[in-house]
Enzyme design. Sequence first.
Site, PDB file in Angstrom:
ATOM      1  N   ARG A  59     120.394  -4.692  26.029  1.00  0.00           N
ATOM      2  CA  ARG A  59     120.956  -3.763  25.044  1.00  0.00           C
ATOM      3  C   ARG A  59     121.837  -2.748  25.758  1.00  0.00           C
ATOM      4  NH1 ARG A  59     118.101   0.417  23.991  1.00  0.00           N
ATOM      5  NH2 ARG A  59     116.141  -0.692  23.699  1.00  0.00           N
ATOM      6  N   TYR A 111     140.109   1.915   5.028  1.00  0.00           N
ATOM      7  CA  TYR A 111     139.229   0.785   4.741  1.00  0.00           C
ATOM      8  C   TYR A 111     138.054   1.252   3.876  1.00  0.00           C
ATOM      9  CZ  TYR A 111     135.713  -2.787   5.494  1.00  0.00           C
ATOM     10  OH  TYR A 111     134.738  -3.726   5.298  1.00  0.00           O
TER      11      TYR A 111
HETATM   12  C1  LIG Z   1     140.825  -0.996   9.247  1.00  0.00           C
HETATM   13  C2  LIG Z   1     139.396  -1.454   9.357  1.00  0.00           C
HETATM   14  N1  LIG Z   1     138.508  -0.704  10.046  1.00  0.00           N
HETATM   15  C3  LIG Z   1     137.218  -1.067  10.165  1.00  0.00           C
HETATM   16  C4  LIG Z   1     136.736  -2.209   9.565  1.00  0.00           C
HETATM   17  C5  LIG Z   1     135.290  -2.584   9.702  1.00  0.00           C
HETATM   18  O1  LIG Z   1     135.143  -3.598  10.644  1.00  0.00           O
HETATM   19  P1  LIG Z   1     134.005  -4.738  10.603  1.00  0.00           P
HETATM   20  O2  LIG Z   1     134.244  -5.543   9.376  1.00  0.00           O
HETATM   21  O3  LIG Z   1     134.232  -5.474  11.883  1.00  0.00           O
HETATM   22  O4  LIG Z   1     132.690  -4.040  10.571  1.00  0.00           O
HETATM   23  C6  LIG Z   1     137.622  -3.019   8.846  1.00  0.00           C
HETATM   24  C7  LIG Z   1     137.141  -4.253   8.195  1.00  0.00           C
HETATM   25  O5  LIG Z   1     137.816  -4.859   7.393  1.00  0.00           O
HETATM   26  C8  LIG Z   1     138.987  -2.628   8.734  1.00  0.00           C
HETATM   27  O6  LIG Z   1     139.873  -3.356   8.038  1.00  0.00           O
END
Ligand SMILES: Cc1ncc(COP(=O)(O)O)c(C=O)c1O
Length: 392
Positions: A59, A111
């Site tokens: 880990r 997001y």
């Molecule tokens: C701009 C952005 N940041 C963060 C994430 C989150 O990543 P993950 O899906 O790998 O947890 C995403 C997922 O689509 C994303 O598009």
Amino acid sequence: MRQFKKIAMSHQNHKLATRLIHAGITPDPSTGAIMTPIYQTSTYVQNAPGDHKGYEYARTQNPTRTVLQNALASIENGKFALCFGSGMAATDAVAKLLMPGDEVIVANDLYGGTYRIFTKIFANYGIRFHFIDMSRPENIKGYLNDKTKMIWAETPTNPLLNIVDIAGVAAIAKANNLTLVVDNTFASPYLQNPLDHGADIVLHSATKYLGGHSDVVHGALIMNDAGLEERLRFIQNSCGAVPGPHDAWLVLRGIKTLHVRMQRHCENGATIAKWLRAHPKVDKVFWCGFEDHPNHEVAKKQMRDFGGMISFTLKNDSVEAANEVLKKTQLFSLAESLGGVESLIGHPATMTHASIPREDRIKNGLVDSLIRLSVGIEDVEDLINDLQQAIG
Ligand SMILES: Cc1ncc(COP(=O)(O)O)c(C=O)c1O
């Protein structure tokens, strides 16, 4: 043990294409394997308590992960990188730098999962998030107070491809002693290096362009400040959201072709954005490569090209009209995610951004017919023919 000729070398003087392939990589010391092995182990044998080769428990450290972390630090022009089990796990680790009462200023076009973790998880721990229009850095000033600790931006944003001026926001962050986090998932280090423009932490969902083949979920943080790295490494180990070695290896393999993939994503993206704009049934096309994009000049300043992410709306602005297009594409697969070699199509309102209430979504321009494309690296004529038959 025999010494291998290729020894650890600093690749910081090399150009990105060379670093994508070589940075952080040395032949495996036990066999000379040119590709980093997948160290599928949970622990490491010690000669005597504390007498070990730098690895105690998986880990905390894993050699496959170490190589990837060194490679990621190099390609983002940073000193340190930390890997996580997903982009969201990386986001979670950064948010854990905050304390109850702290405030964060966040770009409002981001997001949906990031919005969700802030509003549904960390808000419950007494952290306050202000979601604002960050297309002009000055907008931040009205939200600053002595509780503000962090600024969080995505650029280009998901899904509206807005651009945040990283250097402009970084100047405000520096002047107010705030940590600036930039989610660089959409651009990838091929297009943009936020640390060079003053960001403190770069975040990646490596699930996307870094992995590049839609076969892994992975996250990463890159930074220059040793104190910040130490705090985040402590969180990484204490909370334990680490990637497995096989996933680290997949990202390591993915980044070796980032430059050639991104070049084609950009070429295909430009062709399709221009084609969509001329289509009679298409209303707006969001792509930061258009000269009349509101922040095109900023994009040109901080990005090397404009990428393969495009969103567009239909003149018939309804979920039903969007669904008709989504149902009909054949090469563009209807799926969440982005950044893989194959083209994807998605409907933010009901998919990636469904966790944002409709009212907030529409207010921020995420209308019902908005369709997002992750343009892949297939033949662009085939992609256009597919969109043509789907849009009609
Ligand atoms: C701009 C952005 N940041 C963060 C994430 C989150 O990543 P993950 O899906 O790998 O947890 C995403 C997922 O689509 C994303 O598009």
